[in-house]
Design an enzyme around this catalytic site. Structure first.
Site, PDB file in Angstrom:
ATOM      1  N   LYS A  47       0.828  -1.201   0.000  1.00  0.00           N
ATOM      2  CA  LYS A  47       0.000   0.000   0.000  1.00  0.00           C
ATOM      3  C   LYS A  47       0.867   1.259   0.000  1.00  0.00           C
ATOM      4  O   LYS A  47       0.449   2.293  -0.473  1.00  0.00           O
ATOM      5  CB  LYS A  47      -0.902  -0.009   1.226  1.00  0.00           C
ATOM      6  CG  LYS A  47      -1.976  -1.063   1.066  1.00  0.00           C
ATOM      7  CD  LYS A  47      -2.988  -1.072   2.161  1.00  0.00           C
ATOM      8  CE  LYS A  47      -4.001  -2.154   1.807  1.00  0.00           C
ATOM      9  NZ  LYS A  47      -4.453  -2.938   2.861  1.00  0.00           N
ATOM     10  N   SER A  48       2.055   1.147   0.540  1.00  0.00           N
ATOM     11  CA  SER A  48       2.876   2.348   0.668  1.00  0.00           C
ATOM     12  C   SER A  48       3.532   2.736  -0.658  1.00  0.00           C
ATOM     13  O   SER A  48       3.997   3.849  -0.822  1.00  0.00           O
ATOM     14  CB  SER A  48       3.949   2.115   1.723  1.00  0.00           C
ATOM     15  OG  SER A  48       4.678   0.968   1.390  1.00  0.00           O
TER      16      SER A  48
END
Ligand code: GLU
Length: 299
Positions: free
Chosen positions: A230-231
């Protein structure tokens, strides 16, 4: 494909906003359902409160809507379906197919966390419930992208958890109960769940439920070859500009570019043009998918 009888689904866990990898599963499952003239359901898999982010499910649904991926029927939430999981668990316990287990993580450390027999040194007030997996248990299935997959379930995962010691329902049980309850005929999802599928098929058999077909999509990977997290901003999900990302995900699915320059036209054309045979087994580098997009920037 079986026309109007087809039912697919997208089942996000609300642990944050959708990222490119989860949108790939959304798009792939939507394309397959729309191509078949069938239904596409969305199910929120909110069974793990400690990992969930408040409001994330609403944000995920809004993102799907911004990308023009509209579910058929009501969106269901697993957090409201405990009674169904409990009923399934009791059937398995009554049939002697599941058992209470007092083993802790430390107890199972010597076998790499794989449970074949109870070795608990102490009884716990809150035992887990596991499915008994017979010695030599082999499950095979035909994946639409990956072909024949076979797993020795006893060696790969052992007796697996259905209800955790902390009282939470295990994903494997809930997904099987809900795929059957929703009449899902084909499960389309990321290849990170390929090795969960034999457990799910075992559970379907134990509960007398039908086994859907399976199609596992390639994983998007970052520059380090690991599953896109997600990052990583490599394929940012910008709900204000859905088309560039849809084109990138389409390319990641091995599909030839579509001429449509507007979102509605692109979504209208995509299902008929979609060829499951072209889906790579992956993994697909996210950056390559991004470079495949044109830069029209049209919304
Ligand atoms: N909830 C799972 C996830 O977000 C997907 C489960 C499934 O598609 O079977 O990874």
């Amino acid at each position: 494909m079986n026309g109007a009888g087809y039912r697919g689904r997208f089942a996000p866990s609300p642990t944050g906003p959708l990222h490119a990898g989860s949108l790939l599963a959304a798009l792939g499952s939507w394309l397959r359902a729309r191509r078949a003239g069938g239904q596409w359901r969305v199910r929120i898999e909110d069974l793990d409160p400690p990992r969930e982010v408040p409001g994330a499910a609403q944000v995920q649904l809004a993102t799907l809507a911004a990308f023009g991926l509209h579910p058929d029927g009501a969106v269901i939430r697993q957090s409201r379906r405990s009674a169904r999981y409990q009923a399934a668990l009791e059937r398995l316990l009554d049939a002697g197919l599941a058992f209470e287990c007092h083993c802790s993580r430390a107890d199972l450390a010597a076998t790499g966390g794989i449970h074949r027999a109870c070795v608990a040194r102490a009884r716990r007030p809150d035992p887990a419930i596991r499915l008994r997996v017979a010695d030599g248990c082999t499950v095979a299935f035909e994946d639409a992208v990956h072909g024949r997959i076979e797993q020795r379930v006893d060696l790969a995962v052992g007796d697996f958890v259905l209800r955790r010691a902390d009282g939470l329902w295990a994903y494997q049980l809930a997904v099987v109960v809900d795929d059957a309850a929703q009449g899902i005929t084909e499960v389309v999802r990321g290849a990170d769940l390929l090795d969960s599928t034999p457990r799910q098929i075992l559970l379907q058999r134990a509960l007398g439920l039908p086994t859907p077909r399976y199609l596992h999509l390639p994983l998007l990977v970052g520059a380090d070859g690991r599953k896109l997290s997600k990052s990583e901003g490599a394929l940012a999900v910008d709900p204000a500009r859905p088309l560039p990302l849809l084109r990138a995900l389409w390319a990641a699915l091995g599909q030839a570019p579509l001429p449509a320059v507007r979102l509605e036209a692109w979504l209208a054309a995509a299902p008929a043009a979609f060829r499951a045979e072209a889906i790579p087994r992956g993994p697909v580098p996210a950056s390559a998918a991004l470079h495949n997009t044109d830069a029209t920037g049209a919304p």
